[in-house]
Design a protein around this motif. Structure first.
Motif, PDB file in Angstrom:
ATOM      1  N   ASN A 124     -27.329  -9.453  28.778  1.00  0.00           N
ATOM      2  CA  ASN A 124     -28.184  -9.861  27.775  1.00  0.00           C
ATOM      3  C   ASN A 124     -29.362  -8.832  27.227  1.00  0.00           C
ATOM      4  O   ASN A 124     -29.836  -8.412  27.934  1.00  0.00           O
ATOM      5  CB  ASN A 124     -28.796 -10.999  27.530  1.00  0.00           C
ATOM      6  CG  ASN A 124     -28.132 -12.375  26.607  1.00  0.00           C
ATOM      7  OD1 ASN A 124     -27.581 -12.230  25.795  1.00  0.00           O
ATOM      8  ND2 ASN A 124     -28.948 -13.792  27.667  1.00  0.00           N
TER       9      ASN A 124
ATOM     10  N   ASP B 209     -17.939 -11.770  37.393  1.00  0.00           N
ATOM     11  CA  ASP B 209     -19.072 -12.900  37.861  1.00  0.00           C
ATOM     12  C   ASP B 209     -20.492 -12.133  38.240  1.00  0.00           C
ATOM     13  O   ASP B 209     -21.268 -10.809  38.396  1.00  0.00           O
ATOM     14  CB  ASP B 209     -18.982 -12.744  39.541  1.00  0.00           C
ATOM     15  CG  ASP B 209     -19.488 -13.852  40.278  1.00  0.00           C
ATOM     16  OD1 ASP B 209     -19.638 -15.004  39.777  1.00  0.00           O
ATOM     17  OD2 ASP B 209     -20.334 -13.907  40.885  1.00  0.00           O
TER      18      ASP B 209
ATOM     19  N   GLY C 102     -22.926 -15.496  40.276  1.00  0.00           N
ATOM     20  CA  GLY C 102     -21.853 -16.463  40.428  1.00  0.00           C
ATOM     21  C   GLY C 102     -21.228 -17.930  38.991  1.00  0.00           C
ATOM     22  O   GLY C 102     -20.703 -18.364  38.776  1.00  0.00           O
ATOM     23  N   LYS C 103     -21.804 -16.164  38.022  1.00  0.00           N
ATOM     24  CA  LYS C 103     -21.174 -16.899  36.333  1.00  0.00           C
ATOM     25  C   LYS C 103     -20.507 -16.033  35.815  1.00  0.00           C
ATOM     26  O   LYS C 103     -20.672 -14.709  36.207  1.00  0.00           O
ATOM     27  CB  LYS C 103     -21.937 -17.453  35.031  1.00  0.00           C
ATOM     28  CG  LYS C 103     -22.920 -18.706  35.872  1.00  0.00           C
ATOM     29  CD  LYS C 103     -24.069 -19.051  34.519  1.00  0.00           C
ATOM     30  CE  LYS C 103     -23.024 -19.474  33.210  1.00  0.00           C
ATOM     31  NZ  LYS C 103     -23.803 -19.352  32.542  1.00  0.00           N
ATOM     32  N   GLN C 104     -19.173 -15.720  35.245  1.00  0.00           N
ATOM     33  CA  GLN C 104     -18.459 -15.849  34.905  1.00  0.00           C
ATOM     34  C   GLN C 104     -18.417 -14.707  33.830  1.00  0.00           C
ATOM     35  O   GLN C 104     -19.165 -15.649  32.821  1.00  0.00           O
ATOM     36  CB  GLN C 104     -16.392 -15.816  34.737  1.00  0.00           C
ATOM     37  CG  GLN C 104     -15.863 -14.777  34.622  1.00  0.00           C
ATOM     38  CD  GLN C 104     -15.378 -14.107  35.889  1.00  0.00           C
ATOM     39  OE1 GLN C 104     -15.457 -14.306  36.552  1.00  0.00           O
ATOM     40  NE2 GLN C 104     -14.624 -13.481  35.494  1.00  0.00           N
ATOM     41  N   LEU C 105     -18.434 -13.423  33.723  1.00  0.00           N
ATOM     42  CA  LEU C 105     -18.901 -12.738  32.367  1.00  0.00           C
ATOM     43  C   LEU C 105     -18.563 -13.181  31.487  1.00  0.00           C
ATOM     44  O   LEU C 105     -17.494 -13.027  30.895  1.00  0.00           O
ATOM     45  CB  LEU C 105     -18.958 -11.268  32.026  1.00  0.00           C
ATOM     46  CG  LEU C 105     -19.757 -10.539  30.701  1.00  0.00           C
ATOM     47  CD1 LEU C 105     -21.156 -10.559  30.565  1.00  0.00           C
ATOM     48  CD2 LEU C 105     -19.088  -8.853  31.219  1.00  0.00           C
ATOM     49  N   GLU C 106     -19.229 -13.836  30.208  1.00  0.00           N
ATOM     50  CA  GLU C 106     -18.938 -14.038  28.926  1.00  0.00           C
ATOM     51  C   GLU C 106     -19.842 -14.125  27.422  1.00  0.00           C
ATOM     52  O   GLU C 106     -20.559 -14.073  27.969  1.00  0.00           O
ATOM     53  CB  GLU C 106     -18.752 -15.768  28.669  1.00  0.00           C
ATOM     54  CG  GLU C 106     -19.864 -16.576  29.443  1.00  0.00           C
ATOM     55  CD  GLU C 106     -19.858 -18.445  28.758  1.00  0.00           C
ATOM     56  OE1 GLU C 106     -18.499 -18.132  29.335  1.00  0.00           O
ATOM     57  OE2 GLU C 106     -20.447 -19.053  29.089  1.00  0.00           O
TER      58      GLU C 106
END
Length: 190
Positions: A144, A169, A172-176
């Motif tokens: 980001n 990951d 804990g969050k998938q790259l978007e």
């Protein structure tokens, strides 16, 4: 065009019917407003990698109407998609107006961005920053970030190539893909 910098010339090399290397006709780049940042042009784009160049399919798609890879499509620093998956690449020219800056954004891509004119600050959402001078470059790996012109009086330009990546990951969050609207009252520190 919303930039005070001269437009770039784009040359597309291809082959004639005899197999000789030649330059294809290439219209002027289409610059679009990039809000607080300045202006942006999609200098070239392909829908898939590996690229289908037989019969100049890539050139035809790029010069066509408002398709995902077209020079006429509103340029975003986003990789063309097909069925929600990223497959292609973009070559972008981004002109930052004096004091200009982008909102924070993250793409599902690896980007190679090279400062060619002026002073550009690359700022991460952690607050870390680097200052780029002509020739300096960033390998942008799904982080980001924002772009800031390091001058209040002179324009700046960088060139970026975006290539899709496999989402992964991050804490804990998938790259978007994320585009944060400009923060009210945000003023970058130079």
């Amino acid at each position: 065009m919303t930039s005070s910098l001269p437009p770039n010339k784009r040359y597309i090399a291809t082959h004639d019917a005899n197999g000789k290397s030649v330059y294809a006709p290439s219209p002027d780049q289409v610059y679009r407003s990039a809000g607080n940042a300045g202006s942006i042009a999609r200098s070239y784009s392909v829908a898939n990698i590996p690229v289908e160049m037989g019969h100049e399919e890539d050139i035809k798609a790029y010069l066509a109407g408002p398709e995902s890879v077209s020079s006429f499509q509103r340029p975003e620093i986003v990789v063309p998609t097909e069925g929600g998956k990223n497959f292609g690449s973009n070559l972008m020219v981004i002109d930052l107006k004096p004091g200009g800056y982008s909102g924070l954004h993250r793409t599902v891509s690896i980007d190679y961005s090279i400062c060619v004119i002026g002073t550009i600050i690359h700022e991460l959402d952690s607050g870390e920053r680097v200052t780029l001078k002509p020739g300096d470059h960033i390998v942008q790996r799904g982080t980001n970030h924002r772009w800031i012109n390091g001058s209040e009086t002179e324009p700046a330009r960088f060139v970026a190539v975006t290539l899709p990546c496999v989402p992964f990951d991050i804490a804990g969050k998938q790259l978007e893909e994320v585009h944060t609207p400009d923060e009210s009252g945000y003023k970058p520190k130079l």
